[in-house]
Enzyme design. Structure first.
Site, PDB file in Angstrom:
ATOM      1  N   HIS A  18       0.784  -1.341   0.009  1.00  0.00           N
ATOM      2  CA  HIS A  18      -0.017  -0.118  -0.069  1.00  0.00           C
ATOM      3  C   HIS A  18       0.768   1.226   0.095  1.00  0.00           C
ATOM      4  CE1 HIS A  18      -3.548  -2.707   1.711  1.00  0.00           C
ATOM      5  NE2 HIS A  18      -3.525  -2.667   0.334  1.00  0.00           N
ATOM      6  N   HIS A  41      -7.871  -7.689  -7.920  1.00  0.00           N
ATOM      7  CA  HIS A  41      -8.353  -8.607  -6.994  1.00  0.00           C
ATOM      8  C   HIS A  41      -8.579  -7.553  -5.700  1.00  0.00           C
ATOM      9  CE1 HIS A  41      -6.416 -11.237  -9.440  1.00  0.00           C
ATOM     10  NE2 HIS A  41      -6.774 -12.301  -8.949  1.00  0.00           N
ATOM     11  N   GLU A 120     -13.720  -8.086  -7.988  1.00  0.00           N
ATOM     12  CA  GLU A 120     -13.701  -9.031  -6.875  1.00  0.00           C
ATOM     13  C   GLU A 120     -14.485 -10.157  -7.030  1.00  0.00           C
ATOM     14  OE1 GLU A 120     -11.821  -9.569  -3.783  1.00  0.00           O
ATOM     15  OE2 GLU A 120     -13.112 -11.256  -3.641  1.00  0.00           O
ATOM     16  N   ASP A 145     -14.181 -12.216 -12.250  1.00  0.00           N
ATOM     17  CA  ASP A 145     -12.746 -12.806 -12.321  1.00  0.00           C
ATOM     18  C   ASP A 145     -11.789 -11.282 -12.898  1.00  0.00           C
ATOM     19  OD1 ASP A 145     -10.274 -13.759 -12.572  1.00  0.00           O
ATOM     20  OD2 ASP A 145     -10.881 -14.453 -14.547  1.00  0.00           O
ATOM     21  N   ASP A 166      -3.291  -8.239  -7.248  1.00  0.00           N
ATOM     22  CA  ASP A 166      -2.867  -8.588  -6.066  1.00  0.00           C
ATOM     23  C   ASP A 166      -3.802  -9.765  -5.577  1.00  0.00           C
ATOM     24  OD1 ASP A 166      -1.991  -8.596  -3.384  1.00  0.00           O
ATOM     25  OD2 ASP A 166      -3.483  -7.325  -2.882  1.00  0.00           O
TER      26      ASP A 166
HETATM   27  C1  LIG Z   1      -5.069 -10.341  -1.569  1.00  0.00           C
HETATM   28  S1  LIG Z   1      -6.662 -10.075  -1.362  1.00  0.00           S
HETATM   29  C2  LIG Z   1      -6.954  -8.358  -2.127  1.00  0.00           C
HETATM   30  C3  LIG Z   1      -6.648  -7.133  -1.305  1.00  0.00           C
HETATM   31  C4  LIG Z   1      -6.457  -5.847  -1.861  1.00  0.00           C
HETATM   32  N1  LIG Z   1      -6.084  -5.813  -3.139  1.00  0.00           N
HETATM   33  C5  LIG Z   1      -5.963  -4.979  -1.007  1.00  0.00           C
HETATM   34  O1  LIG Z   1      -4.717  -4.634  -0.874  1.00  0.00           O
HETATM   35  O2  LIG Z   1      -6.681  -4.519   0.006  1.00  0.00           O
HETATM   36  C6  LIG Z   1      -7.301 -11.126  -2.964  1.00  0.00           C
HETATM   37  C7  LIG Z   1      -8.535 -11.070  -3.121  1.00  0.00           C
HETATM   38  O3  LIG Z   1      -8.807 -11.555  -4.553  1.00  0.00           O
HETATM   39  C8  LIG Z   1     -10.184 -12.266  -4.566  1.00  0.00           C
HETATM   40  N2  LIG Z   1      -9.975 -12.995  -5.627  1.00  0.00           N
HETATM   41  C9  LIG Z   1      -9.487 -14.339  -5.765  1.00  0.00           C
HETATM   42  N3  LIG Z   1      -9.751 -14.665  -7.199  1.00  0.00           N
HETATM   43  C10 LIG Z   1     -10.109 -13.482  -7.912  1.00  0.00           C
HETATM   44  C11 LIG Z   1     -10.296 -13.368  -9.300  1.00  0.00           C
HETATM   45  N4  LIG Z   1      -9.876 -14.616 -10.140  1.00  0.00           N
HETATM   46  N5  LIG Z   1     -10.649 -12.355  -9.504  1.00  0.00           N
HETATM   47  C12 LIG Z   1     -11.147 -11.423  -8.706  1.00  0.00           C
HETATM   48  N6  LIG Z   1     -10.882 -11.494  -7.348  1.00  0.00           N
HETATM   49  C13 LIG Z   1     -10.389 -12.687  -7.153  1.00  0.00           C
HETATM   50  C14 LIG Z   1     -10.311 -12.736  -3.077  1.00  0.00           C
HETATM   51  O4  LIG Z   1     -11.515 -13.007  -2.839  1.00  0.00           O
HETATM   52  C15 LIG Z   1      -9.456 -11.624  -2.118  1.00  0.00           C
HETATM   53  O5  LIG Z   1     -10.356 -10.792  -1.825  1.00  0.00           O
END
Ligand SMILES: C[S@@+](CC[C@H](N)C(=O)[O-])C[C@H]1O[C@@H](n2cnc3c(N)ncnc32)[C@H](O)[C@@H]1O
Length: 283
Positions: A18, A41, A120, A145, A166
């Site tokens: 961040h 993500h 998400e 996705d 991420d």
């Molecule tokens: C590491 S966290 C993200 C944290 C966020 N970027 C932050 O820094 O606050 C990863 C997220 O990706 C989501 N996720 C998993 N596979 C995904 C996909 N194929 N596309 C979108 N989101 C996805 C998960 O549900 C999770 O909430």
């Protein structure tokens, strides 16, 4: 999909990610033209550190909490910590209750004309995101996705901006393959975009393979920052993390070279710590 970011919000990896994100978004504001922020993500956007999940792991205590009193900081770190402090106005200095995820940090830095596209996949997390940004016309939330969304949505009409990738790395090494696949087509659609890709470091080998991929593909202008808080010899632990930045802003290598030792110093607190910033490919 079991991953819930609430267990990890505000940990050392979030602080690293961040603070760099803040530096990148701030650099986009150097020009008046609006930009687009993509978060493939996005997570839930905002985390309750007093909630059950965060209380189980207390990861923020070895993360953001270690920086709250820090002074004389590089600009990006200072701005990021001020956002965290502002969200917790009224709490005692070491008793923060709210931690902002990447979409909230970006949205608080964005100007009126800038836009964000947040993806998400999880129903609950994306519902929280939609609620958080309801009424903010700058922000679109998609429950889909994030990799596929890049294919559909790039390039943005603004033609300038940042993609944050991420993922949760639940698929371990297969996640690196998924990132590479997504980047292959994203870079064809939008070669001049800025891309920031976060990755975990457990063992050294998979990350070396990942880094080499950028060199072998001859993707131009790839900067890499890594920070380790444990030696990289245990697959059982998050030993450190890295961020690849494609098309970084002018002199961003210098910003990172200033930022990382300060992060390491505060987060390691006299124990093991290493950091490095290097170009994987130049022009
Ligand atoms: C590491 S966290 C993200 C944290 C966020 N970027 C932050 O820094 O606050 C990863 C997220 O990706 C989501 N996720 C998993 N596979 C995904 C996909 N194929 N596309 C979108 N989101 C996805 C998960 O549900 C999770 O909430």
């Amino acid at each position: 999909m079991n991953y819930r970011h609430a267990y990890h919000a505000g940990n050392f990896a979030d602080v690293f990610k961040h603070a760099i994100l803040t530096g990148l978004v701030e650099s986009l504001k150097a020009k008046q033209a609006p930009f687009r922020y993509f978060d493939t993500h996005a997570g839930a956007g905002r985390y309750d550190l007093r909630g059950e999940q965060a209380r189980k792991t207390r990861e923020h205590e070895a993360g953001v909490q270690r920086l709250l009193d820090a002074v004389r900081l590089p600009a990006a770190l200072h701005i990021y910590l001020n956002l965290v402090r502002a969200l917790n106005a009224g709490s005692k200095a070491h008793d923060i209750a709210i931690y902002p995820g990447s979409p909230l940090i970006a949205s608080l830095l964005m100007r009126d004309g800038d836009r964000a596209t947040l993806c998400e996949l999880q129903v609950d997390e994306s519902a929280q995101l939609k609620k958080l940004f309801a009424g903010d016309a700058r922000i679109a939330v998609h429950q889909r996705d994030g990799y596929a969304a890049l294919d559909a949505l790039l390039p943005p009409v603004e033609r300038r901006g940042l993609v944050l990738i991420d993922p949760p790395f639940e698929a371990q090494e297969a996640e690196f393959d998924a990132i590479q696949g997504a980047l292959n087509s994203a870079l064809k659609r939008w070669p001049t975009g800025m891309y920031a890709i976060w990755y975990p470091i457990k063992l050294r080998h998979p990350t070396q393979r990942f880094r080499r991929w950028f060199e072998q593909r001859r993707i131009p202008k790839v900067l890499c920052a890594e920070m380790l808080l444990h030696p990289d010899n245990s697959a059982l632990r998050l030993n450190g993390c890295g961020m690849i930045v494609i098309n970084p802003p002018w002199k961003f290598d210098r910003q990172l070279a200033e930022l990382l030792p300060v992060l390491r110093e505060h987060l390691a607190q006299g124990r093991f710590g290493e950091q490095r910033v290097e170009w994987l490919t130049a022009e």
